[in-house]
Design a protein around this motif. Structure first.
Motif, PDB file in Angstrom:
ATOM      1  N   TRP A 119       0.448  78.219  -3.579  1.00  0.00           N
ATOM      2  CA  TRP A 119       1.219  77.032  -3.196  1.00  0.00           C
ATOM      3  C   TRP A 119       1.163  76.827  -1.680  1.00  0.00           C
ATOM      4  O   TRP A 119       0.967  75.691  -1.202  1.00  0.00           O
ATOM      5  CB  TRP A 119       2.669  77.162  -3.653  1.00  0.00           C
ATOM      6  CG  TRP A 119       2.921  76.868  -5.092  1.00  0.00           C
ATOM      7  CD1 TRP A 119       3.303  77.753  -6.062  1.00  0.00           C
ATOM      8  CD2 TRP A 119       2.822  75.591  -5.747  1.00  0.00           C
ATOM      9  NE1 TRP A 119       3.445  77.110  -7.264  1.00  0.00           N
ATOM     10  CE2 TRP A 119       3.164  75.787  -7.109  1.00  0.00           C
ATOM     11  CE3 TRP A 119       2.479  74.311  -5.315  1.00  0.00           C
ATOM     12  CZ2 TRP A 119       3.174  74.745  -8.034  1.00  0.00           C
ATOM     13  CZ3 TRP A 119       2.484  73.268  -6.239  1.00  0.00           C
ATOM     14  CH2 TRP A 119       2.822  73.489  -7.570  1.00  0.00           C
ATOM     15  N   ALA A 145       5.490  68.698  -9.142  1.00  0.00           N
ATOM     16  CA  ALA A 145       5.613  69.523  -7.939  1.00  0.00           C
ATOM     17  C   ALA A 145       6.036  68.690  -6.743  1.00  0.00           C
ATOM     18  O   ALA A 145       6.869  69.120  -5.926  1.00  0.00           O
ATOM     19  CB  ALA A 145       4.282  70.226  -7.656  1.00  0.00           C
ATOM     20  N   LYS A 151       7.699  70.652  -3.749  1.00  0.00           N
ATOM     21  CA  LYS A 151       6.749  71.732  -3.481  1.00  0.00           C
ATOM     22  C   LYS A 151       5.486  71.213  -2.812  1.00  0.00           C
ATOM     23  O   LYS A 151       4.772  71.962  -2.144  1.00  0.00           O
ATOM     24  CB  LYS A 151       6.398  72.463  -4.774  1.00  0.00           C
ATOM     25  CG  LYS A 151       7.587  73.097  -5.469  1.00  0.00           C
ATOM     26  CD  LYS A 151       7.185  74.036  -6.588  1.00  0.00           C
ATOM     27  CE  LYS A 151       6.700  75.365  -6.049  1.00  0.00           C
ATOM     28  NZ  LYS A 151       6.532  76.388  -7.104  1.00  0.00           N
TER      29      LYS A 151
END
Length: 469
Positions: free
Chosen positions: A304, A358, A363
């Protein structure tokens, strides 16, 4: 005076790889011809108020209507795979024309064209899988096929029926450099996997959950390190497929810092799942078997961070669809060891919805989603009219409702596997409409496309395949 727009999409919250803006979009025929406020009326109008408008996704790594080296046909035809892609907001795909040993590469590609022309509902290009880099392949077949618009090659550094050794890989890198093609690589150390597998089987560890240990982390990092050295020696850029570990990211950063021109992708299953998914009773865990295998929480966090920091270029699905039955995962039998179970998970339908989720959870940003899921794959693989919303680009557009949700379940699967790796997951955001080259092909879950409407996209390797571009 210019002719009227065929369609004007009003009040959209436009998202590109670099910005977000409230605007209208005007389409004529298959392309975007205007972006701005107060566009004059179109022959048709679509009110996109409250929605995000993104370019259609470009999935640059997916296996469709492809036979494995073990003789197992995967679960998807071109029709079912492209149906799943459209339901997931992807309008362009790059699957594989796979040469198996003893097969003529030119004939393999010609056969794949025929099947794609019959079933495809998305636009498409091919990667050519090469398993036998013979003199004929290197000097005749590849130059002609690359000139005909097949701008990328895939090579395996593991799997007994597919592996290309270092000498063969150097020859392919050299041939690709001469012809201007990209080389994409499945990088795992073959000897390490064979050694680890043999030890596990000798200890009676045969269940699906042991597949992760059979593909140790070092197998990926060693192969990536070796691949980087081969690319550096030949000065030929490479794409490293499905990066799964934090250690591999360190190698990629270090290589780039010294000027090595490499690209790297990861996949949603490495971002959302861990190896604990395979710890299900019996053979249930086989649904989550893939190679490289699922990793741990620390690797997820590193991946990520790499997406946010630009150390990974693309999120592809690596859609590898096998039904969890005797036609797919268990073609060798219901109780075989993990090394005889077909590897791979479906992902064409869920890739973009997972990325949108996401972004809506903070994120990633929505422009990062566009870059990773559409713009970068189109740019790296030289699909100039795809993956972006700009005047002159193909009108491949997806309208996302951020106030709705998408529930992932086996009942909503559109591909041929019959299952999702993410059962019960509720995602923020849902697709309201999809246009492919200006044609509405999905509206509120109803598929409006027909098999055979997809178009082949010839291309060279482009700038990304040149070391000194």
């Amino acid at each position: 005076m210019n002719p009227p727009f065929d369609l004007v999409i009003r009040n959209a919250r436009l998202v590109t790889a670099s910005e977000m803006a409230a605007t209208d979009i005007g389409l004529r025929g298959e392309e975007i011809t205007a972006i701005g406020h107060d566009l004059r009326p179109g022959l048709a109008e679509y009110d996109a108020a409250g929605h995000f408008l993104l370019p259609g996704g470009v999935d640059s790594h997916c296996h469709i209507e492809q036979m494995t080296a073990a003789g197992i046909m995967n679960a998807d035809s071109w029709e079912s795979a492209s149906r799943a892609a459209l339901h997931g907001g992807t309008t362009t795909i790059i699957p594989f024309a796979a040469q198996h040993r003893g097969k003529d590469l030119t004939a393999v590609v010609a056969d794949y064209h025929v099947r794609a022309e019959i079933g495809a509902m998305t636009d498409y290009a091919f990667h050519m899988i090469v398993t036998e880099p013979t003199e004929k392949v290197l000097t005749e077949d590849l130059p002609a096929l690359i000139a005909a618009g097949h701008g990328s090659i895939k090579v395996f550094m593991t799997y007994d029926p597919l592996i290309v050794d270092d000498g063969g890989l150097l020859a392919l890198l050299t041939a690709a450099k001469a012809a201007g093609a990209m080389v994409c690589v499945h990088a795992e150390n073959h000897a390490m996997i064979k050694w680890a597998t043999a030890r596990l089987l000798a200890e009676g560890k045969t269940a699906p959950q042991h597949q992760a240990a059979a593909h140790p982390r070092l197998a990926e990092t060693e192969a990536i390190s070796r691949l980087i050295a081969l690319a550096e020696l030949t000065r030929q850029p490479v794409m490293i497929f499905h990066v799964s570990t934090a250690n591999s990211l360190d190698l990629i950063r270090a290589a780039r810092a010294r000027g090595v021109r490499i690209w790297a992708e990861t996949c949603p299953h490495y971002l959302y799942l861990t190896d604990s998914a395979m710890e299900r009773p019996g053979n249930e865990g086989a649904k989550w078997m893939c190679s490289p295998p699922l990793r741990g929480v620390a690797d997820q966090a590193a991946l990520w961070a790499a997406l946010r920091g630009g150390d990974l270029d693309i999120v592809s699905s690596d859609h590898a669809p096998f039904r969890p039955d005797a036609t797919g995962k268990f073609a060798a039998g219901p109780d075989v060891a993990f090394n005889r179970i077909a590897n791979g998970m479906p992902g064409l339908q869920t890739r973009m919805p997972l990325l949108i989720d996401a972004a809506l959870r903070g994120k990633l940003t929505l422009p990062q989603v566009v870059e990773l899921g559409a713009t970068a794959p189109a740019r790296i693989y030289n699909l100039g009219r795809k993956g972006r919303i700009s005047v002159g680009a193909d009108a491949d557009l997806v309208l996302w409702n951020p106030d709705s949700t998408t529930l992932l379940s086996d009942d909503t699967v559109q591909d041929g596997t019959g299952y999702t790796p993410y059962p019960g997951m509720e995602l923020r955001g849902a697709i309201s409409a999809v246009w492919r080259r200006g044609k509405l092909v999905l509206k509120e879950g109803e598929l409006l496309a027909r098999p055979g409407e997809g178009r082949f996209l010839p291309r060279s390797g482009g700038d990304a395949a040149r070391w000194d571009s």
